[in-house]
Motif scaffolding. Structure first.
Motif, PDB file in Angstrom:
ATOM      1  N   SER A 264      73.092  95.890 108.952  1.00  0.00           N
ATOM      2  CA  SER A 264      71.824  95.397 108.421  1.00  0.00           C
ATOM      3  C   SER A 264      72.016  93.958 107.943  1.00  0.00           C
ATOM      4  O   SER A 264      73.104  93.562 107.505  1.00  0.00           O
ATOM      5  CB  SER A 264      71.335  96.266 107.270  1.00  0.00           C
ATOM      6  OG  SER A 264      72.110  96.042 106.104  1.00  0.00           O
TER       7      SER A 264
ATOM      8  N   ASP B 265      64.173  90.044 107.370  1.00  0.00           N
ATOM      9  CA  ASP B 265      64.062  91.433 106.923  1.00  0.00           C
ATOM     10  C   ASP B 265      65.462  91.978 106.657  1.00  0.00           C
ATOM     11  O   ASP B 265      66.273  92.134 107.577  1.00  0.00           O
ATOM     12  CB  ASP B 265      63.358  92.258 108.000  1.00  0.00           C
ATOM     13  CG  ASP B 265      63.214  93.731 107.631  1.00  0.00           C
ATOM     14  OD1 ASP B 265      63.648  94.120 106.527  1.00  0.00           O
ATOM     15  OD2 ASP B 265      62.679  94.487 108.469  1.00  0.00           O
ATOM     16  N   SER B 266      65.751  92.309 105.406  1.00  0.00           N
ATOM     17  CA  SER B 266      67.099  92.764 105.035  1.00  0.00           C
ATOM     18  C   SER B 266      67.488  94.069 105.709  1.00  0.00           C
ATOM     19  O   SER B 266      68.679  94.351 105.893  1.00  0.00           O
ATOM     20  CB  SER B 266      67.190  92.934 103.516  1.00  0.00           C
ATOM     21  OG  SER B 266      67.054  91.703 102.870  1.00  0.00           O
ATOM     22  N   ALA B 267      66.501  94.865 106.092  1.00  0.00           N
ATOM     23  CA  ALA B 267      66.797  96.161 106.712  1.00  0.00           C
ATOM     24  C   ALA B 267      67.055  96.058 108.217  1.00  0.00           C
ATOM     25  O   ALA B 267      67.582  96.995 108.825  1.00  0.00           O
ATOM     26  CB  ALA B 267      65.649  97.129 106.456  1.00  0.00           C
TER      27      ALA B 267
ATOM     28  N   ALA C  83      74.579  89.760 104.511  1.00  0.00           N
ATOM     29  CA  ALA C  83      74.447  88.766 103.433  1.00  0.00           C
ATOM     30  C   ALA C  83      75.405  89.088 102.297  1.00  0.00           C
ATOM     31  O   ALA C  83      76.056  88.194 101.730  1.00  0.00           O
ATOM     32  CB  ALA C  83      73.010  88.720 102.924  1.00  0.00           C
ATOM     33  N   ALA C  84      75.518  90.372 101.948  1.00  0.00           N
ATOM     34  CA  ALA C  84      76.437  90.785 100.888  1.00  0.00           C
ATOM     35  C   ALA C  84      77.884  90.520 101.287  1.00  0.00           C
ATOM     36  O   ALA C  84      78.708  90.112 100.456  1.00  0.00           O
ATOM     37  CB  ALA C  84      76.234  92.266 100.567  1.00  0.00           C
TER      38      ALA C  84
ATOM     39  N   HIS D 176      69.450  84.737 102.238  1.00  0.00           N
ATOM     40  CA  HIS D 176      69.055  85.309 103.518  1.00  0.00           C
ATOM     41  C   HIS D 176      67.553  85.178 103.689  1.00  0.00           C
ATOM     42  O   HIS D 176      66.786  85.503 102.785  1.00  0.00           O
ATOM     43  CB  HIS D 176      69.453  86.790 103.606  1.00  0.00           C
ATOM     44  CG  HIS D 176      68.852  87.486 104.782  1.00  0.00           C
ATOM     45  ND1 HIS D 176      68.165  88.679 104.675  1.00  0.00           N
ATOM     46  CD2 HIS D 176      68.822  87.156 106.107  1.00  0.00           C
ATOM     47  CE1 HIS D 176      67.741  89.052 105.857  1.00  0.00           C
ATOM     48  NE2 HIS D 176      68.127  88.156 106.743  1.00  0.00           N
TER      49      HIS D 176
ATOM     50  N   HIS E  19      67.198  85.509 112.008  1.00  0.00           N
ATOM     51  CA  HIS E  19      67.687  85.642 110.637  1.00  0.00           C
ATOM     52  C   HIS E  19      68.493  84.389 110.282  1.00  0.00           C
ATOM     53  O   HIS E  19      69.252  83.869 111.105  1.00  0.00           O
ATOM     54  CB  HIS E  19      68.580  86.877 110.500  1.00  0.00           C
ATOM     55  CG  HIS E  19      67.836  88.156 110.594  1.00  0.00           C
ATOM     56  ND1 HIS E  19      67.350  88.831 109.491  1.00  0.00           N
ATOM     57  CD2 HIS E  19      67.475  88.894 111.677  1.00  0.00           C
ATOM     58  CE1 HIS E  19      66.733  89.921 109.878  1.00  0.00           C
ATOM     59  NE2 HIS E  19      66.787  89.989 111.204  1.00  0.00           N
TER      60      HIS E  19
ATOM     61  N   GLY F 102      70.870  92.674 105.318  1.00  0.00           N
ATOM     62  CA  GLY F 102      71.182  92.702 103.892  1.00  0.00           C
ATOM     63  C   GLY F 102      72.656  92.944 103.639  1.00  0.00           C
ATOM     64  O   GLY F 102      73.262  92.300 102.762  1.00  0.00           O
ATOM     65  N   ASP F 103      73.265  93.853 104.401  1.00  0.00           N
ATOM     66  CA  ASP F 103      74.701  94.112 104.251  1.00  0.00           C
ATOM     67  C   ASP F 103      75.524  92.907 104.681  1.00  0.00           C
ATOM     68  O   ASP F 103      76.568  92.606 104.085  1.00  0.00           O
ATOM     69  CB  ASP F 103      75.107  95.344 105.058  1.00  0.00           C
ATOM     70  CG  ASP F 103      74.666  96.649 104.419  1.00  0.00           C
ATOM     71  OD1 ASP F 103      74.289  96.617 103.219  1.00  0.00           O
ATOM     72  OD2 ASP F 103      74.694  97.684 105.105  1.00  0.00           O
TER      73      ASP F 103
END
Length: 250
Positions: free
Chosen positions: A142, A163-165, A147-148, A160, A212, A144-145
């Motif tokens: 994902s 869409d994080s998902a 980015a983390a 980011h 993204h 979001g993951d």
């Protein structure tokens, strides 16, 4: 190793002549002839120069040096203090900008790709002087993951846009102030683009191009090439190397 030997080696190793750059690449301030100890860092700021003096360095090797296109030619104020400190202590200053970003073995882009576990990493020939790289994650994740993960690896929170998902796998990147390469990255058909800095316009470009975007920090994305170059010199020659990180949140 002499100053001229080091300058000639780095010019050849980094293929300086290939690049149209915004600052001179190579020896920028002349110091002592014999070089036994090198300090490396990202930017030749006063704090880094002071550290090189304290460490009794013979040369300071940086990614961001002096004499940028468009800067005032006069040596006054901040520039005078920096150059005076180098000259007073007889320290050579070497700066390598785009050649260090692009180097296929130990450049900023190559090193960032390794840090982020991007597979099949390679530069994209024919656009942006080969400064844009692309590759793939071994498995989709994902946004979001991812980015983390960037934040954890670089020890700086990544921005980011997207869409994080959503799942991403194909990645393009260019370290530093490369946000305006987002159009070129999108033309490659990748899921995501990483650069160091971000601009207001980047937000709209990312959304409208359907890509993204991750801003991971100019300094944070460009720590690794100069370290790798210093370590390379220490291995190849009888030179002591010390990397100094003057942190910068930008």
């Amino acid at each position: 190793m002499t100053r001229n030997e080091l300058a000639e080696y780095l010019s050849s190793f980094l293929q300086v002549g290939k690049f149209k750059d915004y600052a001179p690449n190579g020896l920028q301030v002349e110091g002592r002839e014999e070089i036994k100890k090198i300090v490396t860092g990202v930017t030749a700021c006063q704090a880094l120069i002071d550290k090189a003096i304290a460490l009794n360095a013979d040369a300071l090797l940086v990614h961001h040096g002096f004499f940028w296109k468009g800067e005032r030619e006069v040596i006054t104020g901040m520039k005078q203090r920096r150059i005076k400190a180098l000259l007073t202590h007889n320290i050579n200053l070497f700066g390598y900008h785009l050649p260090l970003d692009a180097h296929p073995m130990l450049g900023n882009n190559a090193e960032l790709g390794r840090k982020l576990d991007i597979s099949a990493a390679e530069s994209v020939e024919g656009i942006a002087q080969g400064l844009i790289w692309q590759g793939r994650l071994d498995t989709p994740v994902s946004a979001g993951d991812f980015a983390a993960s960037i934040s954890g690896v670089l020890n700086r929170e990544a921005l980011h846009i997207g869409d994080s998902a959503a799942q991403i796998q194909s990645i393009a990147w260019c370290t530093g102030g490369a946000q305006d390469y987002i159009d070129d990255a999108a033309s490659l058909g990748v899921d995501a683009f990483i650069s160091g800095e971000v601009s207001e316009r980047t937000f709209h470009s990312a959304l409208e191009l359907g890509i993204h975007y991750f801003a991971a920090g100019h300094h944070a994305t460009e720590r690794y090439g100069i370290q790798a170059l210093g370590e390379h010199l220490a291995r190849e020659f009888d030179i002591e190397h010390v990397y100094v990180d003057i942190d910068n949140p930008v």
